[in-house]
Each structure stands twice: as structure tokens, then as C-alpha cells.
Design an enzyme around this catalytic site. Sequence first.
Site, mmCIF file in Angstrom:
data_model
loop_
_atom_site.group_PDB
_atom_site.id
_atom_site.type_symbol
_atom_site.label_atom_id
_atom_site.label_comp_id
_atom_site.label_asym_id
_atom_site.label_seq_id
_atom_site.Cartn_x
_atom_site.Cartn_y
_atom_site.Cartn_z
ATOM 1 N N ASP A 89 10.850 -12.006 1.716
ATOM 2 C CA ASP A 89 11.337 -10.638 1.912
ATOM 3 C C ASP A 89 12.864 -10.727 1.996
ATOM 4 O O ASP A 89 13.391 -11.662 2.614
ATOM 5 C CB ASP A 89 10.762 -10.069 3.227
ATOM 6 C CG ASP A 89 10.835 -8.552 3.298
ATOM 7 O OD1 ASP A 89 9.796 -7.921 3.528
ATOM 8 O OD2 ASP A 89 11.941 -7.995 3.118
ATOM 9 N N SER A 111 0.521 3.504 -6.129
ATOM 10 C CA SER A 111 0.558 4.693 -5.276
ATOM 11 C C SER A 111 -0.167 5.845 -5.945
ATOM 12 O O SER A 111 -0.198 5.949 -7.181
ATOM 13 C CB SER A 111 2.020 5.067 -5.059
ATOM 14 O OG SER A 111 2.128 6.387 -4.591
ATOM 15 N N TYR A 148 10.877 6.843 -8.799
ATOM 16 C CA TYR A 148 10.035 5.950 -7.989
ATOM 17 C C TYR A 148 8.616 5.923 -8.551
ATOM 18 O O TYR A 148 8.028 4.862 -8.766
ATOM 19 C CB TYR A 148 10.026 6.435 -6.527
ATOM 20 C CG TYR A 148 8.830 5.963 -5.745
ATOM 21 C CD1 TYR A 148 8.754 4.673 -5.257
ATOM 22 C CD2 TYR A 148 7.742 6.819 -5.523
ATOM 23 C CE1 TYR A 148 7.635 4.232 -4.566
ATOM 24 C CE2 TYR A 148 6.624 6.394 -4.837
ATOM 25 C CZ TYR A 148 6.575 5.099 -4.366
ATOM 26 O OH TYR A 148 5.453 4.678 -3.694
ATOM 27 N N LYS A 193 6.151 2.899 -10.561
ATOM 28 C CA LYS A 193 4.765 2.490 -10.248
ATOM 29 C C LYS A 193 3.920 2.558 -11.517
ATOM 30 O O LYS A 193 3.117 1.650 -11.781
ATOM 31 C CB LYS A 193 4.172 3.390 -9.149
ATOM 32 C CG LYS A 193 4.829 3.226 -7.788
ATOM 33 C CD LYS A 193 4.605 1.827 -7.198
ATOM 34 C CE LYS A 193 5.253 1.620 -5.861
ATOM 35 N NZ LYS A 193 5.297 0.217 -5.428
ATOM 36 N N PHE A 232 7.433 21.427 5.289
ATOM 37 C CA PHE A 232 7.928 21.856 3.976
ATOM 38 C C PHE A 232 6.878 22.668 3.225
ATOM 39 O O PHE A 232 6.071 22.122 2.479
ATOM 40 C CB PHE A 232 8.348 20.642 3.144
ATOM 41 C CG PHE A 232 9.507 19.873 3.724
ATOM 42 C CD1 PHE A 232 10.619 20.516 4.236
ATOM 43 C CD2 PHE A 232 9.477 18.474 3.762
ATOM 44 C CE1 PHE A 232 11.692 19.794 4.772
ATOM 45 C CE2 PHE A 232 10.533 17.747 4.291
ATOM 46 C CZ PHE A 232 11.641 18.406 4.799
HETATM 47 C C1 UD1 Z 1 5.379 10.276 -1.233
HETATM 48 C C2 UD1 Z 1 4.816 9.830 -2.538
HETATM 49 C C3 UD1 Z 1 4.026 8.581 -2.373
HETATM 50 C C4 UD1 Z 1 4.895 7.513 -1.803
HETATM 51 C C5 UD1 Z 1 5.430 7.978 -0.488
HETATM 52 C C6 UD1 Z 1 6.404 6.904 -0.057
HETATM 53 C C7 UD1 Z 1 4.252 11.607 -4.102
HETATM 54 C C8 UD1 Z 1 3.219 12.590 -4.494
HETATM 55 N N1 UD1 Z 1 3.940 10.862 -3.043
HETATM 56 O O1 UD1 Z 1 4.268 10.727 -0.504
HETATM 57 O O2 UD1 Z 1 3.562 8.119 -3.581
HETATM 58 O O3 UD1 Z 1 4.193 6.331 -1.670
HETATM 59 O O4 UD1 Z 1 6.093 9.233 -0.609
HETATM 60 O O5 UD1 Z 1 7.493 7.330 0.603
HETATM 61 O O6 UD1 Z 1 5.274 11.468 -4.701
HETATM 62 N N2 UD1 Z 1 6.521 16.764 5.030
HETATM 63 C C9 UD1 Z 1 6.994 17.767 5.858
HETATM 64 N N3 UD1 Z 1 8.087 17.497 6.637
HETATM 65 C C10 UD1 Z 1 8.712 16.292 6.625
HETATM 66 C C11 UD1 Z 1 8.216 15.270 5.783
HETATM 67 C C12 UD1 Z 1 7.124 15.550 4.982
HETATM 68 O O7 UD1 Z 1 6.461 18.865 5.888
HETATM 69 O O8 UD1 Z 1 9.706 16.115 7.347
HETATM 70 C C13 UD1 Z 1 5.348 17.045 4.188
HETATM 71 C C14 UD1 Z 1 5.645 16.897 2.713
HETATM 72 O O9 UD1 Z 1 6.154 18.071 2.186
HETATM 73 C C15 UD1 Z 1 4.261 16.535 2.175
HETATM 74 C C16 UD1 Z 1 3.596 15.780 3.327
HETATM 75 O O10 UD1 Z 1 4.354 16.103 4.484
HETATM 76 O O11 UD1 Z 1 3.541 17.695 1.927
HETATM 77 C C17 UD1 Z 1 3.610 14.274 3.142
HETATM 78 O O12 UD1 Z 1 4.940 13.885 2.830
HETATM 79 P P1 UD1 Z 1 5.397 12.359 2.793
HETATM 80 O O13 UD1 Z 1 5.001 11.695 4.041
HETATM 81 O O14 UD1 Z 1 6.826 12.327 2.395
HETATM 82 O O15 UD1 Z 1 4.489 11.721 1.660
HETATM 83 P P2 UD1 Z 1 4.268 12.157 0.133
HETATM 84 O O16 UD1 Z 1 5.365 12.966 -0.371
HETATM 85 O O17 UD1 Z 1 2.887 12.679 0.050
#
Ligand code: UD1
Length: 342
Positions: free
Chosen positions: A34, A127, A152, A156, A221
Site C-alpha cells: 500500500d 463497483s 472513476y 472500473k 442530496f
Molecule cells: C459512489 C459510487 C460507487 C463508489 C462509491 C465510492 C456511483 C453510482 N456510485 O457511490 O460506485 O464505489 O461512490 O466512493 O457512482 N448522500 C447524501 N449526503 C451526503 C453524501 C451522500 O445525501 O453527504 C447520498 C447520495 O446522494 C447517494 C447516497 O447518499 O444518494 C449514497 O452516496 P455515496 O455514499 O456517496 O455512494 P454512491 O454515490 O452511491
Amino acid sequence: MKNNKVLVTGGAGYIGSHTVVELLNANYEVVVVDNLANSEISAIENISKITGKKFPFIQADTCDLASLRKIFEAHEFGSVIHFAAYKAVGESVEEPLKYYQNNLMSFINVIALMKEFKRANVIFSSSATVYGDADEQPVTEQTPLKPANSPYGRTKQICEDILKDSVKACEGLNGIILRYFNPVGAHPSALIGELPRGVPNNLLPFITQTAAGIRPCLKVFGKDYDTPDGTCIRDFIDVVDLAKAHICALERLLSFSGGQNCEIYNVGTGKGVSVQELIDTFESANNIKLNYVYADRRSGDVPEVWADPSKAKRELGWQSQTPLCQTLKNAWAWQKNISSIK
Ligand code: UD1
């Protein structure tokens, strides 16, 4: 005789460290490389605390072919689990070359050296992002891939193709692609977990940091999606369950008598959970009131994605086990530990 030794690239990271624990618990010999670009040396020390085992750790960058070659020369592992990659979706939009350079080059180096040194088995961390905005839920491994919504995600998709093409062309090479859904939680010991640097991009570390008072308020969000409660739906998979999927995948790879097998598995719970449900469950599991507001949608988010994990159950004998409320308790215990909250 089976070669029980495994090289884990990115083994100090979030999913890598939990997988190293499970490998050691299952009596595999492990070598970790790493570059600590997005992880801490403390993870390596804590893996040893959890398992009571020591293992070689090499601080090196897998993009550096000469350094990686030295590791292949020094260690006779038969398998590689490749985690080492950048993973911030937003950053990849701002700095695409950083993502293409790092994520593609490190994997190309691994595969090239596996071919040169005749090492048989590789597991690649992919992913659910490769499905893009799929037409149907849940997604199966056969669901057609849509264009990825970020560089990103494209790295993948490209790495998956690199592996498929390499396995076809290289006698003796076998690969398994694991498509992770949304990994969450921490080891029940609270000694390893997710360690985001700066403001977390992902939902659960943002929730735990808000609960810990490090962030004043969580923004949800989007509350206007076409979902039952208007928030996005994801498949939140416990990180220890996810780590165990790697052991099942490795056992399958080691059971192949020849090469040229390349398989893909979804690693999720099979249950879609909304962002709102995740927040509600976090609050009730930990008896905490979280400060959050509804905000605009985040660009690039798909409204919903969850796994059909039946292929992994059928062929790997793997399925998720940890109830979500336990996962969210573990995540909070980890956050309290790193924030020194009693
Ligand atoms: C994303 C990627 C995933 C990746 C991961 C790594 C996509 C579809 N998914 O996951 O492949 O492995 O990031 O970082 O591209 N949310 C909030 N508030 C926040 C943060 C997130 O509401 O402060 C919501 C987001 O809008 C989303 C959900 O939580 O709807 C999950 O978000 P997140 O944890 O960032 O994961 P993904 O976007 O699903």
C-alpha cells in the site's frame, strides 16, 4: 498443493484492511502493499491486534513497476487481490487523468507481472457504478452496462475489460470481478474502519462525523426522486460481510484446475434501502438525533441501484449476514473510537 499466499494491494485501505483480517482468520498467508496515499499505517498495526498475526507490509506504489516487480520476486504468492485505486467520484470528474493514470496503470502492472511470474489468480475490486443508471432493479451480472457517470466509474469498466481480455489471452490466469454495492460499517472491534481524509464524500462517514459533531449538518442530496420517500436508494453492504466475499471468491479460484476462467459477482445484500431509511436506522440503532436537512440533488447520482446477489450465493456460497442496525452500531463505535468520544 494449494498456494495459500495472497498479495493484497491497497491492504491498508477501508475494504482492504477488513479483507486482510478475514484472510488471516482463514489461515491464508498475506503480503500487503500500500502506498498509504489514502490510508494510515495504524490500520496495519490494528489488523495485527485483531488477528494476533504479523505479516509483511511493503509501502510502495503499485504504479511503480520496478517496486512491484521486487515484491513479486521476493514473495511466492499464487493469488492477488487488487484494491489499490482512487475512489472519489467527484474528484475523478475534476482530475480525470489522475484516475486513469493511477487506476489503470496499477492494474496493468499487476496483470503484467502475474503473467511474467506465472501467478494464477486475481480478484478485482469493481463497483456497482459500472451499471450506470440501469433500466431495471435489482441489477444482475447480466444487466447491460450503461455509460459510467464519472471517470472513476469508467476506470472500473476499463479494468474489468482488461481482466477479461487478459484471462482470455493468458493460459493459467483466472480472475474474479467483485462488483461492490455500497460498503458501510466497521470491524466490530472498532479498531479498523473507514478513514476519510477531509470532508467525506460518502454518506455513512458523513453521518457518523455529523453525529460526532465534526460536521454541523448532513445534507440529504435530493428529496424529489421517484422513490417511495423521495430519497435515493442504495444497497448498503456491511464491510465485514463484503470482506468475507473475497475469501469465498479466493476459494473458488483455488478450486479451478486450469486457467482462463473469468467470473463476475455482485456483492450486495439484495435489499434497497433509501438514504432516509439509513438515517432513521442510524438514529434508532444508536439512540442519537442526527442534524440533517434536505438539499438539491447531487449531480451524477443514480436514483436507485441494488443488487441481485443470487449468483454469489449459488456459486460462491456467500451471502450478507449482518443486520443493518448492527452495521450502523459498528460504524458509530468506530467513529467514537477515532474521535475519542466516550
Ligand atoms: C459512489 C459510487 C460507487 C463508489 C462509491 C465510492 C456511483 C453510482 N456510485 O457511490 O460506485 O464505489 O461512490 O466512493 O457512482 N448522500 C447524501 N449526503 C451526503 C453524501 C451522500 O445525501 O453527504 C447520498 C447520495 O446522494 C447517494 C447516497 O447518499 O444518494 C449514497 O452516496 P455515496 O455514499 O456517496 O455512494 P454512491 O454515490 O452511491
